[in-house]
Design a protein around this motif. Sequence first.
Motif, mmCIF file in Angstrom:
data_model
loop_
_atom_site.group_PDB
_atom_site.id
_atom_site.type_symbol
_atom_site.label_atom_id
_atom_site.label_comp_id
_atom_site.label_asym_id
_atom_site.label_seq_id
_atom_site.Cartn_x
_atom_site.Cartn_y
_atom_site.Cartn_z
ATOM 1 N N LEU A 149 0.828 -1.207 0.000
ATOM 2 C CA LEU A 149 0.000 0.000 0.000
ATOM 3 C C LEU A 149 0.865 1.260 0.000
ATOM 4 O O LEU A 149 0.614 2.209 -0.755
ATOM 5 C CB LEU A 149 -0.919 -0.003 1.228
ATOM 6 C CG LEU A 149 -2.111 -0.960 1.198
ATOM 7 C CD1 LEU A 149 -2.768 -1.014 2.566
ATOM 8 C CD2 LEU A 149 -3.118 -0.517 0.145
ATOM 9 N N ALA A 150 1.875 1.260 0.857
ATOM 10 C CA ALA A 150 2.742 2.433 0.940
ATOM 11 C C ALA A 150 3.467 2.668 -0.375
ATOM 12 O O ALA A 150 3.574 3.811 -0.846
ATOM 13 C CB ALA A 150 3.751 2.250 2.075
ATOM 14 N N ARG A 151 3.968 1.607 -0.987
ATOM 15 C CA ARG A 151 4.685 1.744 -2.260
ATOM 16 C C ARG A 151 3.759 2.228 -3.365
ATOM 17 O O ARG A 151 4.123 3.087 -4.177
ATOM 18 C CB ARG A 151 5.312 0.403 -2.658
ATOM 19 C CG ARG A 151 6.039 0.418 -4.008
ATOM 20 C CD ARG A 151 7.231 1.341 -3.979
ATOM 21 N NE ARG A 151 7.936 1.351 -5.238
ATOM 22 C CZ ARG A 151 7.693 2.177 -6.256
ATOM 23 N NH1 ARG A 151 6.717 3.070 -6.147
ATOM 24 N NH2 ARG A 151 8.393 2.121 -7.362
ATOM 25 N N GLY A 152 2.556 1.680 -3.407
ATOM 26 C CA GLY A 152 1.620 2.084 -4.451
ATOM 27 C C GLY A 152 1.140 3.511 -4.296
ATOM 28 O O GLY A 152 1.069 4.272 -5.274
ATOM 29 N N LEU A 153 0.842 3.924 -3.074
ATOM 30 C CA LEU A 153 0.311 5.267 -2.840
ATOM 31 C C LEU A 153 1.394 6.339 -2.925
ATOM 32 O O LEU A 153 1.102 7.491 -3.255
ATOM 33 C CB LEU A 153 -0.366 5.328 -1.468
ATOM 34 C CG LEU A 153 -1.632 4.472 -1.312
ATOM 35 C CD1 LEU A 153 -2.106 4.484 0.133
ATOM 36 C CD2 LEU A 153 -2.740 4.963 -2.244
ATOM 37 N N ALA A 154 2.627 5.971 -2.624
ATOM 38 C CA ALA A 154 3.706 6.969 -2.588
ATOM 39 C C ALA A 154 4.624 6.889 -3.807
ATOM 40 O O ALA A 154 5.749 7.384 -3.772
ATOM 41 C CB ALA A 154 4.524 6.800 -1.319
ATOM 42 N N ALA A 155 4.146 6.284 -4.890
ATOM 43 C CA ALA A 155 5.007 6.083 -6.058
ATOM 44 C C ALA A 155 5.562 7.395 -6.598
ATOM 45 O O ALA A 155 6.757 7.521 -6.888
ATOM 46 C CB ALA A 155 4.223 5.353 -7.158
ATOM 47 N N THR A 156 4.715 8.409 -6.710
ATOM 48 C CA THR A 156 5.162 9.697 -7.256
ATOM 49 C C THR A 156 6.151 10.376 -6.319
ATOM 50 O O THR A 156 7.162 10.938 -6.759
ATOM 51 C CB THR A 156 3.957 10.620 -7.491
ATOM 52 O OG1 THR A 156 3.033 9.967 -8.369
ATOM 53 C CG2 THR A 156 4.395 11.934 -8.115
ATOM 54 N N SER A 157 5.887 10.337 -5.023
ATOM 55 C CA SER A 157 6.776 10.977 -4.054
ATOM 56 C C SER A 157 8.141 10.308 -4.026
ATOM 57 O O SER A 157 9.180 10.986 -3.977
ATOM 58 C CB SER A 157 6.151 10.926 -2.653
ATOM 59 O OG SER A 157 4.910 11.594 -2.637
ATOM 60 N N ILE A 158 8.169 8.968 -4.076
ATOM 61 C CA ILE A 158 9.437 8.245 -4.044
ATOM 62 C C ILE A 158 10.282 8.586 -5.256
ATOM 63 O O ILE A 158 11.504 8.700 -5.172
ATOM 64 C CB ILE A 158 9.179 6.723 -3.953
ATOM 65 C CG1 ILE A 158 8.605 6.373 -2.578
ATOM 66 C CG2 ILE A 158 10.450 5.934 -4.208
ATOM 67 C CD1 ILE A 158 8.244 4.918 -2.416
ATOM 68 N N ALA A 159 9.637 8.781 -6.412
ATOM 69 C CA ALA A 159 10.373 9.089 -7.638
ATOM 70 C C ALA A 159 11.136 10.409 -7.528
ATOM 71 O O ALA A 159 12.143 10.609 -8.209
ATOM 72 C CB ALA A 159 9.411 9.139 -8.822
ATOM 73 N N ARG A 160 10.669 11.323 -6.662
ATOM 74 C CA ARG A 160 11.331 12.624 -6.523
ATOM 75 C C ARG A 160 12.419 12.621 -5.461
ATOM 76 O O ARG A 160 13.221 13.545 -5.391
ATOM 77 C CB ARG A 160 10.298 13.694 -6.147
ATOM 78 C CG ARG A 160 9.161 13.875 -7.124
ATOM 79 C CD ARG A 160 8.428 15.183 -6.820
ATOM 80 N NE ARG A 160 7.147 15.267 -7.499
ATOM 81 C CZ ARG A 160 5.976 15.066 -6.918
ATOM 82 N NH1 ARG A 160 5.932 14.770 -5.621
ATOM 83 N NH2 ARG A 160 4.857 15.152 -7.597
ATOM 84 N N LEU A 161 12.447 11.603 -4.613
ATOM 85 C CA LEU A 161 13.353 11.595 -3.472
ATOM 86 C C LEU A 161 14.673 10.894 -3.803
ATOM 87 O O LEU A 161 14.723 10.033 -4.692
ATOM 88 C CB LEU A 161 12.686 10.884 -2.294
ATOM 89 C CG LEU A 161 11.407 11.553 -1.755
ATOM 90 C CD1 LEU A 161 10.783 10.675 -0.676
ATOM 91 C CD2 LEU A 161 11.702 12.948 -1.221
ATOM 92 N N PRO A 162 15.752 11.246 -3.089
ATOM 93 C CA PRO A 162 17.063 10.645 -3.357
ATOM 94 C C PRO A 162 17.238 9.273 -2.718
ATOM 95 O O PRO A 162 18.263 8.985 -2.105
ATOM 96 C CB PRO A 162 18.031 11.667 -2.752
ATOM 97 C CG PRO A 162 17.269 12.268 -1.624
ATOM 98 C CD PRO A 162 15.831 12.326 -2.091
#
Length: 431
Positions: A15-28
């Motif tokens: 759930l966390a990976r699916g919902l935060a996909a866009t945010s993770i893509a921007r983070l280092p």
Amino acid sequence: MSTTAWFILIGCLMLARGLAATSIARLPFTSSMAYLGVGLVLGPMVLGLFSLDLVEQAPLLETLTEIAVLISLFSAGVKMPVPFSLARWLPSLRLAWLSMAISVALVTAFACLVLGLPLGAGILIGAILAPTDPVLATDVQVRRPGDSDHLRFTLTCEAGMNDGSAFPFVMLGLGLLGYQDAGNTGWSWLWHDLLWASAAAVALGVAGGALLATLGWQLRGKDPKHEVLDDLVGLGLIAVVYGATTWLHAWGFLAVFFAGVALRQTELRLAGAPADQQGLLQAEEVHAGSAVKPQESQVPLTVSAESLVFKEHLEHLSELTLVLLLGGAVSQAAWNWRSLGMALFLLLVARPASVMLGLISSNTSLRLRCMAAWFGVRGIGSVYYLCYAINHGLPAGLALELSHITIVVVMVSIVAHGISVTPLLNRYWRD
């Protein structure tokens, strides 16, 4: 941990990976780093809620990692640009074979001269750590059919091939250690494990992919129209090609990658794709075309594009599960100077040196070589080779030492490459 707790944990991570996909893509940092962090906290390093004995669970882990690598290799093959061009593939071929062999030689020298391992064990750990990973390196690999970025193509193609090209050196190491049922030495190794097994794998993979593409195209072209379950057909191709290749004592990983390449190349040739078109039939376009009848669609349906989305979902699930388990497999005993020394030597010396030597006098730019020299991500493929070797009779002491080295190298790679991937790639493309 109980089965119920595992369901809750895996579900929360998904759930966390699916919902935060866009945010993770921007983070280092990458999703693999997050899974690894959770595994470390819950594993024996911190809370001790679960632990995984990699040596004891080698049979299970060999199967899990084998499936994960096969799906990832097929997906990588499908994403390769169309049409095939030897000039474009040559740098990746040199990385997957020449640079990989140089890396094995350098790691073997370090293992024997610095760590005091016997020659067979040195070659074996060199082969285990040599292949770059197609499962964990998605951030620096081709993301979709039609991605024309030269760096991503080079790294993806290398990872697709060197998971198979490393196998002869695994067998050589096992042979030198005395496990003749698993590995050969001398001329037998050169002829069978290196030449025959590699050439046969490429031939079987190309034949299987081309045959399926032709059959699927003919079925769809018949009247009345035939429905083809592309996801199931794609998995079936992986299983048949891998099984047949292994039965003939050739390298199944190499065969599955080239089956994906041949499937896509043949389908788009049958579709009448322009000869100069490098990227075609992206998954989104194909699924949009699936909403109408095939004869009314502007986009011809293909097994490769239709099944790709499903394969990528399986890749994400295998990444989550295996990296989480990896965090639970590491203990404080693994963090010793031998393991850390090997990790630093591989990432800072062996990988850069092997890439620079392998691409010398090639048509690649210095910037691309430097990026490729750093982004040699190690991961699930190395764990597979380790478990394969353990299951073929490694003594307990040697198996434990190679396990410690492999786990630490993979973990250091996940963190080091995960932290650097976003800033380095942003700078690379900006410049």
